[in-house]
Design a protein around this motif. Structure first.
Motif, PDB file in Angstrom:
ATOM      1  N   ILE A 147       0.270   2.077  -7.122  1.00  0.00           N
ATOM      2  CA  ILE A 147      -0.719   2.648  -8.051  1.00  0.00           C
ATOM      3  C   ILE A 147      -1.683   3.575  -7.316  1.00  0.00           C
ATOM      4  CG2 ILE A 147      -2.688   2.085  -9.549  1.00  0.00           C
ATOM      5  CD1 ILE A 147      -1.165  -0.529 -10.261  1.00  0.00           C
ATOM      6  N   ILE A 148      -2.183   3.125  -6.169  1.00  0.00           N
ATOM      7  CA  ILE A 148      -3.140   3.930  -5.402  1.00  0.00           C
ATOM      8  C   ILE A 148      -2.496   5.219  -4.910  1.00  0.00           C
ATOM      9  CG2 ILE A 148      -4.583   3.994  -3.324  1.00  0.00           C
ATOM     10  CD1 ILE A 148      -4.909   0.934  -3.665  1.00  0.00           C
ATOM     11  N   ALA A 149      -1.254   5.113  -4.404  1.00  0.00           N
ATOM     12  CA  ALA A 149      -0.556   6.305  -3.910  1.00  0.00           C
ATOM     13  C   ALA A 149      -0.322   7.300  -5.033  1.00  0.00           C
ATOM     14  CB  ALA A 149       0.774   5.916  -3.272  1.00  0.00           C
ATOM     15  N   HIS A 150      -0.045   6.810  -6.233  1.00  0.00           N
ATOM     16  CA  HIS A 150       0.237   7.691  -7.369  1.00  0.00           C
ATOM     17  C   HIS A 150      -1.027   8.350  -7.924  1.00  0.00           C
ATOM     18  CE1 HIS A 150       2.384   9.268 -10.807  1.00  0.00           C
ATOM     19  NE2 HIS A 150       1.478   8.737 -11.610  1.00  0.00           N
ATOM     20  N   PHE A 151      -2.088   7.562  -8.106  1.00  0.00           N
ATOM     21  CA  PHE A 151      -3.305   8.089  -8.720  1.00  0.00           C
ATOM     22  C   PHE A 151      -4.252   8.744  -7.714  1.00  0.00           C
ATOM     23  CE2 PHE A 151      -2.088   5.137 -12.120  1.00  0.00           C
ATOM     24  CZ  PHE A 151      -2.313   5.927 -13.242  1.00  0.00           C
ATOM     25  N   PHE A 152      -4.170   8.325  -6.455  1.00  0.00           N
ATOM     26  CA  PHE A 152      -5.123   8.838  -5.463  1.00  0.00           C
ATOM     27  C   PHE A 152      -4.392   9.502  -4.292  1.00  0.00           C
ATOM     28  CE2 PHE A 152      -6.952   5.116  -7.642  1.00  0.00           C
ATOM     29  CZ  PHE A 152      -7.936   5.767  -8.360  1.00  0.00           C
ATOM     30  N   SER A 153      -4.227   8.815  -3.160  1.00  0.00           N
ATOM     31  CA  SER A 153      -3.553   9.407  -2.004  1.00  0.00           C
ATOM     32  C   SER A 153      -3.046   8.326  -1.061  1.00  0.00           C
ATOM     33  CB  SER A 153      -4.514  10.329  -1.238  1.00  0.00           C
ATOM     34  OG  SER A 153      -5.528   9.562  -0.607  1.00  0.00           O
ATOM     35  N   ALA A 154      -2.177   8.732  -0.134  1.00  0.00           N
ATOM     36  CA  ALA A 154      -1.644   7.786   0.858  1.00  0.00           C
ATOM     37  C   ALA A 154      -2.754   7.283   1.777  1.00  0.00           C
ATOM     38  CB  ALA A 154      -0.538   8.451   1.678  1.00  0.00           C
ATOM     39  N   VAL A 155      -3.772   8.117   2.019  1.00  0.00           N
ATOM     40  CA  VAL A 155      -4.904   7.707   2.862  1.00  0.00           C
ATOM     41  C   VAL A 155      -5.664   6.565   2.198  1.00  0.00           C
ATOM     42  CG1 VAL A 155      -7.107   8.433   3.870  1.00  0.00           C
ATOM     43  CG2 VAL A 155      -5.138   9.975   3.932  1.00  0.00           C
ATOM     44  N   GLU A 156      -5.822   6.630   0.878  1.00  0.00           N
ATOM     45  CA  GLU A 156      -6.502   5.553   0.145  1.00  0.00           C
ATOM     46  C   GLU A 156      -5.709   4.255   0.204  1.00  0.00           C
ATOM     47  OE1 GLU A 156      -9.453   5.244  -1.341  1.00  0.00           O
ATOM     48  OE2 GLU A 156      -9.966   7.217  -0.555  1.00  0.00           O
ATOM     49  N   VAL A 157      -4.375   4.374   0.285  1.00  0.00           N
ATOM     50  CA  VAL A 157      -3.538   3.184   0.450  1.00  0.00           C
ATOM     51  C   VAL A 157      -3.897   2.484   1.756  1.00  0.00           C
ATOM     52  CG1 VAL A 157      -1.187   2.320   0.765  1.00  0.00           C
ATOM     53  CG2 VAL A 157      -1.626   4.125  -0.894  1.00  0.00           C
ATOM     54  N   THR A 158      -4.073   3.290   2.813  1.00  0.00           N
ATOM     55  CA  THR A 158      -4.444   2.730   4.117  1.00  0.00           C
ATOM     56  C   THR A 158      -5.814   2.061   4.056  1.00  0.00           C
ATOM     57  OG1 THR A 158      -3.137   4.399   5.302  1.00  0.00           O
ATOM     58  CG2 THR A 158      -4.867   3.283   6.546  1.00  0.00           C
ATOM     59  N   ASN A 159      -6.784   2.721   3.432  1.00  0.00           N
ATOM     60  CA  ASN A 159      -8.145   2.160   3.326  1.00  0.00           C
ATOM     61  C   ASN A 159      -8.137   0.835   2.560  1.00  0.00           C
ATOM     62  OD1 ASN A 159      -9.135   4.417   4.645  1.00  0.00           O
ATOM     63  ND2 ASN A 159      -9.641   5.498   2.754  1.00  0.00           N
ATOM     64  N   TYR A 160      -7.408   0.810   1.446  1.00  0.00           N
ATOM     65  CA  TYR A 160      -7.303  -0.398   0.633  1.00  0.00           C
ATOM     66  C   TYR A 160      -6.682  -1.536   1.445  1.00  0.00           C
ATOM     67  CZ  TYR A 160      -5.384  -3.564  -2.917  1.00  0.00           C
ATOM     68  OH  TYR A 160      -5.031  -4.677  -3.643  1.00  0.00           O
ATOM     69  N   ASN A 161      -5.618  -1.218   2.186  1.00  0.00           N
ATOM     70  CA  ASN A 161      -4.910  -2.237   2.947  1.00  0.00           C
ATOM     71  C   ASN A 161      -5.716  -2.768   4.122  1.00  0.00           C
ATOM     72  OD1 ASN A 161      -1.810  -2.917   2.390  1.00  0.00           O
ATOM     73  ND2 ASN A 161      -2.319  -0.917   1.517  1.00  0.00           N
ATOM     74  N   ILE A 162      -6.556  -1.936   4.704  1.00  0.00           N
ATOM     75  CA  ILE A 162      -7.411  -2.403   5.800  1.00  0.00           C
ATOM     76  C   ILE A 162      -8.361  -3.486   5.293  1.00  0.00           C
ATOM     77  CG2 ILE A 162      -9.342  -1.733   7.302  1.00  0.00           C
ATOM     78  CD1 ILE A 162      -7.849   0.937   7.711  1.00  0.00           C
ATOM     79  N   VAL A 163      -8.990  -3.237   4.148  1.00  0.00           N
ATOM     80  CA  VAL A 163      -9.907  -4.221   3.557  1.00  0.00           C
ATOM     81  C   VAL A 163      -9.138  -5.473   3.152  1.00  0.00           C
ATOM     82  CG1 VAL A 163     -11.472  -4.687   1.627  1.00  0.00           C
ATOM     83  CG2 VAL A 163     -11.500  -2.458   2.743  1.00  0.00           C
ATOM     84  N   TYR A 164      -7.992  -5.270   2.507  1.00  0.00           N
ATOM     85  CA  TYR A 164      -7.193  -6.408   2.041  1.00  0.00           C
ATOM     86  C   TYR A 164      -6.737  -7.267   3.213  1.00  0.00           C
ATOM     87  CZ  TYR A 164      -3.370  -9.070   0.041  1.00  0.00           C
ATOM     88  OH  TYR A 164      -2.544 -10.101  -0.330  1.00  0.00           O
ATOM     89  N   LYS A 165      -6.239  -6.630   4.266  1.00  0.00           N
ATOM     90  CA  LYS A 165      -5.724  -7.393   5.408  1.00  0.00           C
ATOM     91  C   LYS A 165      -6.850  -8.071   6.189  1.00  0.00           C
ATOM     92  CE  LYS A 165      -1.289  -5.174   5.931  1.00  0.00           C
ATOM     93  NZ  LYS A 165      -0.273  -4.591   6.832  1.00  0.00           N
ATOM     94  N   TYR A 166      -8.027  -7.494   6.142  1.00  0.00           N
ATOM     95  CA  TYR A 166      -9.174  -8.120   6.805  1.00  0.00           C
ATOM     96  C   TYR A 166      -9.474  -9.475   6.162  1.00  0.00           C
ATOM     97  CZ  TYR A 166     -14.034  -8.965   8.206  1.00  0.00           C
ATOM     98  OH  TYR A 166     -15.189  -9.543   8.688  1.00  0.00           O
ATOM     99  N   PHE A 167      -9.630  -9.484   4.833  1.00  0.00           N
ATOM    100  CA  PHE A 167      -9.930 -10.744   4.148  1.00  0.00           C
ATOM    101  C   PHE A 167      -8.689 -11.606   3.961  1.00  0.00           C
ATOM    102  CE2 PHE A 167     -13.731  -8.387   2.727  1.00  0.00           C
ATOM    103  CZ  PHE A 167     -14.695  -9.325   3.086  1.00  0.00           C
ATOM    104  N   ASN A 168      -7.523 -10.968   3.983  1.00  0.00           N
ATOM    105  CA  ASN A 168      -6.293 -11.732   3.808  1.00  0.00           C
ATOM    106  C   ASN A 168      -6.032 -12.665   4.988  1.00  0.00           C
ATOM    107  OD1 ASN A 168      -4.003 -12.243   2.088  1.00  0.00           O
ATOM    108  ND2 ASN A 168      -2.734 -11.258   3.647  1.00  0.00           N
ATOM    109  N   VAL A 169      -6.785 -12.482   6.081  1.00  0.00           N
ATOM    110  CA  VAL A 169      -6.711 -13.429   7.199  1.00  0.00           C
ATOM    111  C   VAL A 169      -7.013 -14.837   6.685  1.00  0.00           C
ATOM    112  CG1 VAL A 169      -7.820 -14.145   9.355  1.00  0.00           C
ATOM    113  CG2 VAL A 169      -7.252 -11.746   8.988  1.00  0.00           C
TER     114      VAL A 169
END
Length: 463
Positions: free
Chosen positions: A271-293
């Motif tokens: 969804i993020i890649a389609h509506f926004f950009s691949a860079v936003e995918v990276t930003n989203y995943n950094i936050v997600y993986k931080y708390f996903n610990v």
């Protein structure tokens, strides 16, 4: 030295305290905890290393493509989870022949399913223009080649990781976690060597991240099914059509639930890649993986719990289920307190982790929403796992048909009408997690029903 020795003596005493199921559960937790700490460290190191080897945009492309193909894992129509419950039941009853039939039959069906899946997606991939999808321009067919590699990896992985299902069902998740960690570790080492010797390449990164873990699992299959699990080794002679129905009775329900999970929890990158950009995918995943610990570490504690619940449920040991669940609720609460501390220090930690440039694109609202989502998920995952272990799936099955629709609707409304960007994903995830909110009520209803039934039986016996 004597104090350290006393600590180890106390730990050993605690691990050997209780019945066989409790002892196995505690030993599994300790081994999984040690392995998972290493795995988390590796995954955290992997992100900045991959970004440095290629760049944030290309890493976002890798995340999106791998997420799309990850959906293929659910084409097993729930067979893995069906096998997990049925194998645990057969093991609890001491029926080795039945357990072997379940493993052999599942291995055969999965080979057919993912063999056909590989052929179909390899053909379709020839007609997909990934440059158009990602709004980028990469010369040649690199993205199509990368997609082919990922497809091949996931299809083979879903066949060979039947060993992982057997290990989980046998309450030995430590081995499963160990092989996952080993694959990650070897991939990390190879990527580091590539950074020193070879120019950055998205295709080379994909090959490393896919096939190194796969090789580890192939070798693990050979050693276990030729060694300690030889009695359960898949064989053509042990394929039994009658077992297909047994596995699918649970498997189909798990499949519908899994599809709902894919839509709700695995489409964010798409969804993020389609509506926004691949860079936003990276930003989203950094936050997600931080708390996903938090979620990853909590999963360590849950890994052996599912099959332990199956064992206890099969043997009607409700008091063990109740007492152990209470301990898990306390553990989940402790994890959420740790999560609150992580939220407070997040800006500093993320800046140190991925660098100032990338960290500067991540705001506090996204961090807060992600924490709330993960905090709720810890409790809901606990009770969903308990019901899964019991094989009580009817309510989950019904809600799985509804919650994805709610998720998609909320996501679209908040992106299109309120322009809330990537915040929309977490808002939708929290609001649509209906099953997670209902599961605790289902569990406590079962416990209350059992308590009333036990009291009635005791009165009858006394009279």
């Amino acid at each position: 030295m004597s104090e350290i020795k006393n600590i180890f003596i106390k730990i050993r005493w605690y691990l050997n305290k209780g019945n066989n199921r409790s002892k196995q559960l505690k030993k599994s937790l300790v081994s999984c905890l040690i392995i998972k700490i290493i795995s988390v460290a590796i995954s955290l190191l992997m992100i900045p290393m991959c970004i440095n080897y290629i760049n944030a945009e290309q890493y976002g492309i890798w995340l999106t493509l791998s997420t799309i193909v990850l959906w293929l894992g659910f084409f097993d129509i729930g067979l893995a989870n069906g096998l997990r419950n049925k194998f645990a039941e057969a093991k609890a009853k001491g029926d080795t022949r039945l357990a072997k039939e379940y493993v052999s039959t599942t291995f055969f069906i999965l080979s057919l399913i993912f063999g056909a899946t590989w052929v179909i997606f390899m053909v379709l991939n020839r007609y997909i223009d990934w440059n158009v999808f990602f709004h980028i321009s990469i010369k040649g067919t690199e993205l199509n080649s990368l997609f082919s590699i990922i497809i091949t990896y996931f299809c083979l992985q879903n066949i060979f990781k039947i060993l992982s299902t057997v290990l989980l069902a046998d309450q030995k998740p430590g081995w499963s976690s160990f092989f996952d960690m080993l694959g990650q570790l070897f991939a990390l080492i190879i990527i580091w060597v590539m950074m020193q010797l070879i120019p950055g390449s998205l295709l080379k990164l994909g090959i490393t991240l896919c096939f190194v873990p796969l090789v580890v699992w192939v070798i693990a299959n050979f050693f276990f099914f030729k060694g300690s699990y030889k009695a359960y080794s898949p064989s053509i002679k042990s394929i039994n059509k009658a077992r297909i129905k047994d596995i699918l009775n649970l498997g189909v329900k798990f499949f519908i639930i899994q599809i709902a999970c894919v839509i709700q929890f695995q489409t964010a990158n798409f969804i993020i890649a389609h509506f926004f950009s691949a860079v936003e995918v990276t930003n989203y995943n950094i936050v997600y993986k931080y708390f996903n610990v938090l979620a990853m570490t909590f999963t360590i504690f849950l890994s052996p719990f599912w099959s332990a619940i199956t064992d206890a449920w099969t043997l009607k040991d409700m008091s063990w289920i109740k007492n152990t669940t209470q301990k898990y609720v306390i553990i989940a609460t402790a994890f959420n307190i740790c999560g609150l501390i992580m939220l407070i220090v997040a800006p500093v930690v993320i800046r140190f982790w991925v660098g100032k440039e990338i960290a500067g694109n991540i705001d506090n609202i996204l961090l807060v929403l992600c924490y709330i989502y993960v905090a709720i998920t810890l409790y809901t995952t606990l009770f969903v796992n308990i019901l899964n272990g019991m094989g009580i799936l009817r309510t989950q099955y019904i809600l799985a048909l509804i919650s994805p629709i709610i998720y998609i609707a909320i996501t679209y409304i908040f992106i299109d009408k309120f322009n809330l960007g990537t915040y929309s994903i977490y808002i939708a995830l929290i609001a649509s997690n209906i099953n997670g909110f209902i599961a605790p009520f289902q569990y406590y209803k079962l416990i209350r029903k059992h308590h009333i039934k036990t009291n009635v039986n005791n009165v009858c016996i006394q009279n």
